[in-house]
Each structure stands twice: as C-alpha cells, then as structure tokens.
Enzyme design. Structure first.
Site, PDB file in Angstrom:
ATOM      1  N   GLU A 198       2.129   1.601  11.643  1.00  0.00           N
ATOM      2  CA  GLU A 198       3.019   0.454  11.453  1.00  0.00           C
ATOM      3  C   GLU A 198       3.975   0.224  12.624  1.00  0.00           C
ATOM      4  O   GLU A 198       5.112  -0.200  12.445  1.00  0.00           O
ATOM      5  CB  GLU A 198       3.799   0.598  10.133  1.00  0.00           C
ATOM      6  CG  GLU A 198       2.886   0.572   8.912  1.00  0.00           C
ATOM      7  CD  GLU A 198       3.629   0.713   7.593  1.00  0.00           C
ATOM      8  OE1 GLU A 198       4.867   0.875   7.607  1.00  0.00           O
ATOM      9  OE2 GLU A 198       2.961   0.677   6.546  1.00  0.00           O
ATOM     10  N   GLU A 274      -3.747   1.315   4.098  1.00  0.00           N
ATOM     11  CA  GLU A 274      -2.655   1.856   3.277  1.00  0.00           C
ATOM     12  C   GLU A 274      -2.291   0.791   2.255  1.00  0.00           C
ATOM     13  O   GLU A 274      -2.068  -0.371   2.607  1.00  0.00           O
ATOM     14  CB  GLU A 274      -1.431   2.242   4.104  1.00  0.00           C
ATOM     15  CG  GLU A 274      -0.338   2.926   3.273  1.00  0.00           C
ATOM     16  CD  GLU A 274       0.852   3.372   4.109  1.00  0.00           C
ATOM     17  OE1 GLU A 274       0.623   3.991   5.183  1.00  0.00           O
ATOM     18  OE2 GLU A 274       1.991   3.085   3.720  1.00  0.00           O
TER      19      GLU A 274
END
Length: 499
Positions: A198, A274
């Site tokens: 991320e 995810e």
C-alpha cells in the site's frame, strides 16, 4: 398432475431435510426441489462455449502487523488444532494461499515483525514466526501457495519517504535474500513476491527485482504488484512493454468487487490481494461470503486473500478480531472457530487452484449471486450466496445499497454437466441463533429424473455449495479450554519456540 408431483416432491424433500436438521428447536433447512416445475428464474450452467478464467485460490495474510504473534505461544494440542482449522484440507478453512509479511523492523498495524537483515552485513533466517507458520501450513497442505510482501523496510536501505528505492539493487538483494533463505534454511519455495504494501511503487525497481530473481535462478517466482490500487500500476503496464512482461499478477486491496478497464486490458491475472478486514461476527462472515463470489462475477478476480489469517493479537489493538478465527489467549488455550472459517470452506473444500470458472456465472434476479467451477475432468462445484446488505458490509469500501428477497432459483446443467447424476449439498444460514446453520451437509440431490436441473428455495443470508466432490467435511475437536483473564502471576523465559 404436475402440481401434484411437485407437491409430493416438496413433501419428501422437506421430510428428509427436517430429519437432517438435527435437534428439536432448530429451524428446518430450506427446500431443494427436483425441477418438475421451475418456479422463479432459471440459470444455465454450461461449458459448451468454453470456460472462464483460471481459479487461483482463496487465502489469508499472516502479518501485515504482527497479527499471528500470539499463536506461536499456544500450548499443544490447541496450537495444532488451530492450524488444522486454517490449513488442513477438507477439515476447516482449507486455505489455498498463505501470504506472509517480510518483517522489516517497523510497526505495521498491530505490532512489529523482525527483519532477516537488521543491518547490511547481518543475515538471520530464524527470526520471527512466519518461517514456522509457512512450514506448518506446508505440512498440512503441501500444495499451498506461498507469498511474501514487505510492509516496511529497515532504515539502512536508504533515507527519506521512499527509502527502499534509494538503491534499487540493494533493496532487490534484500528481498531476494529472503526468498533464497526461505529455501536454504527451511526448504520453502516462495511462489509470489510483492513490492511494498500500500505504498508507492517504482517501475525501475520492479524490473531490477525481476532481473535479480532470474540471476539467482528464481525464474519460477512470480511478481505481484502493486498491493494497493488498480491504478496507476495497470496504466503504467499498458505504456511499458517490459513492465507488462515482468508483472505476473495485478493485486489490489479492498476493491469492492470491482476492477478497472486498464487492469482488464493488461490480460494479466487479477487478484484481490488483501480484503475482508472485518470483525469475524456473522456480519463479517456475510461480507466474506459475498465477496468470495462477487470478486469474480463483478471484477474477474481469481484469488481473494483475507486480512487476516487468525486474530492472534490483543482485541484492544486496531482491527480487533478481524481474522478468519480468533486465538488471542495463549495462557488459557482458548480459541474460537468463527463463522468465516466455514464460509471459506464452502469454496475451498470443493475447488483447487487450476480449476476454471464457468463463463455462465452471475447475479440472482432477487439478489445474491452464483459461481460455478470445474476441474475439466467432469467435476462441478456451484456456490450460491444471498447475503443481504445489512449483514454483509465489509469494513471497506462503502457498500452501495441492494435488496435481497426470498426467491426460487432453477439451475439447468448443460454441456458436459448435463448427465451429472448427483450433487452433494452443503448449507449455511447466518443470523438468529434459532435459524443459524454453519456448513451443514444436507441430503444429496439426485438429478436422474430431472433433466439435469434443480430448484433452490433461497432466503436472505444463505450459502449453498452443490458439488460432485464427496470429500468435504466439517472438522472438529473437543471444545478448547474456557476463556480466562491474563493471570496475575506469569513467568516466561522467552527461550521456547520461534519468536
């Protein structure tokens, strides 16, 4: 006459299903009808025009913030029981994929995982518990897919916000050394490697990483990027032929079951790398059940990976109890096999990576969805979900409103499936305790006299798996010890087991 036959069929099915329901006071399970008549909408499952995308599996993340920290300290036999519920085939969640954090000495959500290289000349491939966990997963499922992803990097790799990219060769060496160490010291083959969780990606770094993997003889290790959003990685791949070539999978986080046009145009595998991150109550289970189907239906995603594997960290920390099951009391041995374990089983126990989705998948007329997968050898697995909006909201992203209502759905098997004689049936109902079932096997469904079709009566918040496979089971152990508060007096020399 047809009405009479349908009514008789209903009565026989109701009698059989009610008998299978078990103890008195439980609600009867729903009707499964041979399609003498076909009330409601009809859905064709057919492979005559070829198959859809290849299925890559269902998995979960260990780490991403020390989320498995307490598991390693559980006493036996409870620790092994927890691992069985997660990884053992045809027992519990039976996961196909394990994704682990490559520890980077940084706080990454609920704690810190140690790096295998605290400094430039330091290498130690026994720190932490992810090595141990990967070996335990492999012990139970030798075919499990292993993935590694850095959430943080030790500071010696560079300075500034994007410090891992100060020296691309050094950072690539750091990551590749973790893969080499996994094989050399633990006989673990890492299948996929990520970039940086991320955070920003660097196009040149991804190319350097591929070259270094190849130089080390690791051509079989695939690269997934960028573990963030679909954009801008997919747009960058379309503009750069080398980047397009070296990335094997585009992985996005919390996609809300949707992809973007550029990602699809790359013709690469698309994964929800995810997802979930939701309290493992029945609402969390509803979230998980909905996205496991709809990630493919809406977004062509062929793998979905839950954050996190097991809530084995203190509940007061961020995202408490956001694992597929809960194991946060190593001092007592208490753990809870939560509903998402059995939601997972509806898919994982009756499919394998390498199966294919049918092209004929989609949404139900009155809410919910259905997918079907095949191994190409005659086996078929159908998963139907009717999760309501109220009881399937994930922690992110925002879920647009939709409605689900009672319906009859007729499924018609065509192509190579038209002569399937029998389907095994597994059923889940979420909600009120008096109506709740988790992964219950019902009587099998015979199709010999129905022309290859059957009808389901569907209510809100239900999950059906109908499959030709007979190996599924709802594994169980004796109840673990009762929950206990942390003891007032506690001793630990911290020298036992992996840390």
């Amino acid at each position: 006459m047809a009405e009479h036959l349908l009514q008789a069929s209903r009565q026989r099915q109701v009698k059989a299903m009610t008998a299978a329901a078990g103890s008195a006071g439980q609600a009867a399970v729903p009707l499964l009808l041979c399609a003498l008549l076909a009330p409601g909408s009809a859905y064709v499952l057919d492979d005559s025009d070829g198959l859809g995308r290849e299925f890559d599996g269902i998995g979960a993340v260990s780490g991403g913030g020390a989320t498995s920290r307490l598991l390693v300290n559980y006493p036996e036999p409870y620790r092994s029981q927890i691992l069985d519920y997660l990884f053992k085939p045809n027992f519990g969640a039976s996961l196909h994929i394990l994704k682990v954090e490559i520890g980077g000495d940084g706080q990454t959500t609920d704690g810190t995982e140690p790096s295998h290289m605290h400094y430039a000349l330091d290498e130690n491939y026994f720190r932490g518990y992810e090595w141990w966990l990967m070996k335990e997963a492999k012990k139970r499922n030798p075919n499990i897919t292993l993935m590694g992803l850095p959430w943080s990097f030790p500071g010696w790799l560079g300075k500034g916000f994007n410090w891992p990219y100060v020296n691309l060769q050094l950072t690539a060496y750091y990551v590749v050394s973790w893969i080499v160490g996994a094989k050399h010291y633990h006989d673990l083959d890492i299948d996929y490697i990520g970039i940086w969780n991320e955070r920003a990606f660097d196009i040149n770094y991804i190319k350097v990483l591929r070259r270094m993997l190849n130089y080390q003889g690791l051509q079989q290790v695939k690269i997934i990027a960028s573990d963030n959003l679909w954009e801008p990685i997919s747009a960058s791949m379309l503009l750069d032929s080398e980047l397009l070539r070296v990335i094997d999978v585009i992985g996005a986080h919390y996609p809300g079951t949707r992809t973007v046009k550029d990602a699809r145009l790359t013709e690469k595998k698309l994964w929800s790398s995810e997802d979930f991150s939701t309290l493992n109550s029945d609402v969390g289970a509803g979230c998980w059940g909905r996205i496991l189907n709809q990630n493919y239906i809406n977004g062509y995603m062929t793998a979905t990976i839950a954050w996190n594997l097991v809530a084995s960290y203190y509940e007061q920390l961020p995202y408490g109890r956001c694992g597929l099951m809960t194991a946060q009391e190593p001092w007592s041995g208490h753990y809870v096999v939560e509903a998402p374990i059995w939601i997972s089983a509806h898919t994982t126990q009756f499919t394998q990576p390498g199966w294919y989705y049918l092209k004929t998948v989609g949404h139900l007329e009155k809410g919910g969805s259905y997918v079907a997968l095949t191994d190409g050898l005659g086996n078929l697995t159908i998963i139907v979900e009717t999760m309501s909006h109220k009881h399937s909201m994930c922690i992110r992203p925002l879920l647009p409103y939709f409605n689900v209502s009672r319906q009859f759905a007729t499924f018609i098997l065509k192509g190579s499936f038209s002569e399937i004689p029998e389907l095994q049936v597994w059923y889940t109902k979420l909600g009120k305790p008096s109506e709740r079932f988790l992964f219950k096997q019902l009587d099998s469904l015979w199709l010999l006299d129905s022309g290859g079709s059957f009808t389901l009566e569907l209510q809100e918040d239900e999950l059906f798996t109908l499959t030709t496979l007979t190996a599924g089971s709802k594994g169980s152990y004796l109840l673990p010890p009762k929950s206990q508060p942390f003891p007032c007096v506690y001793k630990d020399d911290f020298n036992v087991g992996p840390i």
